[in-house]
Design an enzyme around this catalytic site. Structure first.
Site, PDB file in Angstrom:
ATOM      1  N   LEU A 128      74.377  80.373  94.244  1.00 32.83           N
ATOM      2  CA  LEU A 128      73.447  80.771  95.628  1.00 32.83           C
ATOM      3  C   LEU A 128      72.344  82.167  95.138  1.00 32.83           C
ATOM      4  CD1 LEU A 128      73.488  80.681  98.744  1.00 32.83           C
ATOM      5  CD2 LEU A 128      74.488  83.036  98.760  1.00 32.83           C
ATOM      6  N   GLY A 129      71.395  80.659  94.093  1.00 34.49           N
ATOM      7  CA  GLY A 129      70.410  81.693  93.818  1.00 34.49           C
ATOM      8  C   GLY A 129      69.052  81.006  93.933  1.00 34.49           C
ATOM      9  N   GLY A 138      60.774  69.046  91.780  1.00 35.52           N
ATOM     10  CA  GLY A 138      60.951  70.160  92.239  1.00 35.52           C
ATOM     11  C   GLY A 138      60.907  68.764  93.686  1.00 35.52           C
ATOM     12  N   LYS A 195      63.400  65.101  81.792  1.00 36.94           N
ATOM     13  CA  LYS A 195      62.855  64.532  83.358  1.00 36.94           C
ATOM     14  C   LYS A 195      62.589  63.511  82.809  1.00 36.94           C
ATOM     15  CE  LYS A 195      61.579  69.249  85.215  1.00 36.94           C
ATOM     16  NZ  LYS A 195      60.988  70.292  85.322  1.00 36.94           N
TER      17      LYS A 195
END
Lengths: 430, 430
Positions: free
Chosen positions: B12-13, B135, B206
């Protein structure tokens, strides 16, 4: 699980021949992805005896659309024939006989998309249309899946390659509109009759499709404010540049608590906006989402293979669903009532370029008209006009409503003639 | 069809709280899309008693990961806890107990993605990882679905927001590297220890994920040539600009008949390339496909809500599959053997910036070294160096192999010292 999936291809023009080519060349990749062979079972052509470059077996050609629509061995109908009435009928019939449908037809989807998607839902069939907007750019899929979790607040896009090519040539090479259009026609970017492109109708149709999807509501073509390239006057590109803007033909769509606003028009776009760097025949759609913030998709807006890429990606999606037995499971019904925002609630900055008599007090007379409508002016620039005894005034407004903008323009009549006017997007850089 | 789908949230960051927020705020939209309620059933936290801003019922919090992984009422496990070993174990256990998994963890996916995807296939579960790269940019989905029909020949991307932010500040505001890094840290774009970002490791991970997917092959971290920002010397940005280039930290990946080439390094990117206009903390991936030509996806590379958008889009995809009973049906096995291209086959143009003694014949001595390796020179620029008796030489090569490039640099030792060197991408504009 099927071992073979059979396609009925309606049309073997620019896009259709690209689709055939990709499917034939990617047999192995398709088999790896789907565990089945994808075959082109039948192809609708205008003349079955015409010599073709494609390596398709001539036995698949037919000039009779019914032969394809009635063929129960075909799993997926790919509509790349163009036109409206005939294409719509073909899609309807295909769906009614339980076939999955892929179309690249923006005209049909803009005019009848809502009905056709409802029909697809009712018939439990897939109806995919990625290629209908921005050829090779996977914008439909991104709005449906990639940003499925977000609330889109606004879209702004260059969705017509022809006009973007013309404007790029005019700006970068100082070409006249006529010369740039001629080059676009020569390169195959513009049709013989370019009016749908240059008048903004083509872009408006695409904005109907994108807005309906992004806002989960039924947007119609009549809802779109459309202004074409003929609104751009000599000297406007230089004027925009002087203030740090580029003129782009842009489709915009925003939604807030007052409703939806959709437009296609040439605008002043800040040079610092990434969309201002989208040149030539390329398309791009800039998306503002509540959570994601800003994203942009960029790519070729048209062309045989780019558009065919989107069509075949749709075919693959339909094939996957066929293999899993889950076609027609998307929810297409609009989640929200269609509310079009009144012009009193559509806010923007504007540039007004006016021709006035070069006489004492004219500026005061002008600005009083703006004051009367409470339209706040950010800057005024006066310069001598080519006509003797005339001056040019360029006024940039602060945020005003479209109604104020129209009221001012209407009230200026008699005192000034409006050379041109533009909505402004983004922060200027100089 | 389920009426409720229950999520176990591991962490829950920054990202986890964004996920919780989007799911709670979009209940109606989710229900419309899925015909089911999406609930957060359990949340792994470090301290169950800590005051939280989230409006989650405190009873869902637990500090015991096993309590979540053993909970058979949970349908989907969302791994946003970070780290490698623990996250990998959690994902494995979740898959082995038949749960669908969504992860935002690029480190795990870069190192163990191939194995985890095979496990997911074997267990017939979904494993989605859109948020692990760039993202808020739906790049994984675009490579898997949107361009499913195309053959990708090359990817070039700005996939690390921290370094892009630093380079933008250095270029646009003449900031020093140290000041720009300090500002990035202050704004939360850089971690306390920024080495994974500035050394290129984050971007390399990535690129492993993107290359494996784009080329349907198993690319490993060791396959990536990595050069970090420390390779950039004072004066390099100005030098690049003089030739019409911008220095960007870029991940590149290409495939041809000789194999695959993957790298992360600062390069000279032509200003005319759209990627050169991608500034600040934004990410973008430019894709070259055989059929589609050139496309680009642009958006936020990190941040709570943008990354959470991608996670929730993955959750929606997993929910859809749950509702249809078709989880784990993607083919993840690599289609092609992994062949890494030898350096004799990796071709590019290069810029070499050298410090030499300012004496007669030095240029001839230099160029003879290039000749010896048949490395063709496009241009040479000589200018006085700050050090007395020294001169700076800037050589731009034509296309040469990476092996030639390395051989030349190695042979130059003794005669010149190499200040910096860059691969060049795109056509210069001046």
């Amino acid at each position: 699980m099927k071992n073979e999936i059979s396609i009925g291809l309606l049309g073997l023009g620019t896009v259709g021949s690209g689709v055939a080519k990709i499917i034939q060349q990617h047999q192995q990749d398709l088999h790896h992805k789907l565990g089945a062979q994808v075959l082109i079972g039948k192809v609708l052509v205008r003349d079955a005896n015409k010599d073709r470059l494609s390596s398709l077996d001539p036995s698949v050609f037919t000039t009779d659309i019914e032969e394809i629509l009635n063929d129960s061995s075909l799993d997926i109908i790919v509509e790349v024939m163009g036109g409206i009435a005939g294409a719509k009928l073909a899609i309807e019939k295909a769906l009614r006989t339980g076939k999955q449908v892929v179309t690249a037809n923006k005209d049909v989807m803009a005019e009848y998309g809502h009905d056709l998607l409802k029909l697809a839902d009712a018939e439990k069939c897939d109806l995919f249309y990625e290629a209908s907007v921005a050829g090779g750019v996977p914008i439909i899929r991104t709005l449906e899946d990639g940003l499925a979790s977000d609330r889109i607040s606004s879209l702004i896009g260059i969705v017509n390659g022809t006009t973007n090519f013309i404007l790029t040539k005019m700006k970068k090479e100082n070409m006249s509109y006529e010369d740039a259009l001629a080059e676009a026609t020569e390169l195959g970017y513009a049709e013989a009759d370019p009016s749908a492109d240059v008048d903004g109708i083509d872009a408006a149709r695409k904005m109907v499709i994108l807005s309906s999807l992004a806002f989960s509501t039924e947007v119609h073509l009549d809802d779109v404010l459309v202004r074409g390239m003929k609104e751009i006057r000599d000297g406007d590109l230089e004027l925009a540049n002087k203030f740090g803007y580029t003129i782009k033909m842009v489709g915009s769509s925003t939604k807030d608590e007052d409703g939806i606003e959709v437009s296609v028009e040439p605008i002043f776009l800040a040079n610092s906006h990434l969309l201002a760097s989208v040149n030539n025949e390329f398309n791009a759609v800039y998306i503002y989402g509540d959570a994601v913030g800003e994203t942009m998709l960029y790519g070729p807006g048209a062309g045989s293979l780019p558009t065919a890429t989107s069509v075949v990606s749709d075919i693959i999606a339909a094939c996957r669903n066929l293999q899993l037995g889950v076609n027609g499971k998307r929810v297409h019904s609009a989640q929200h009532e269609r509310v079009i925002k009144p012009e009193t609630k559509c806010f923007a900055k504007y540039c007004h370029r006016l021709l006035v008599n070069d006489e004492v007090g004219v500026l005061s007379k002008m600005t009083s008209i703006y004051s009367k409508h409470e339209a706040s002016i950010q800057s005024v620039m006066q310069s001598p006009a080519k006509q003797v005894g005339k001056a040019e005034l360029v006024l940039l407004t602060h945020q005003i409503s479209r109604q104020q903008h129209l009221d001012v323009l209407s009230d200026l009549e008699g005192t000034a003639s409006v050379i041109s006017h533009y909505r402004i997007e983004g922060e200027e850089t100089v």
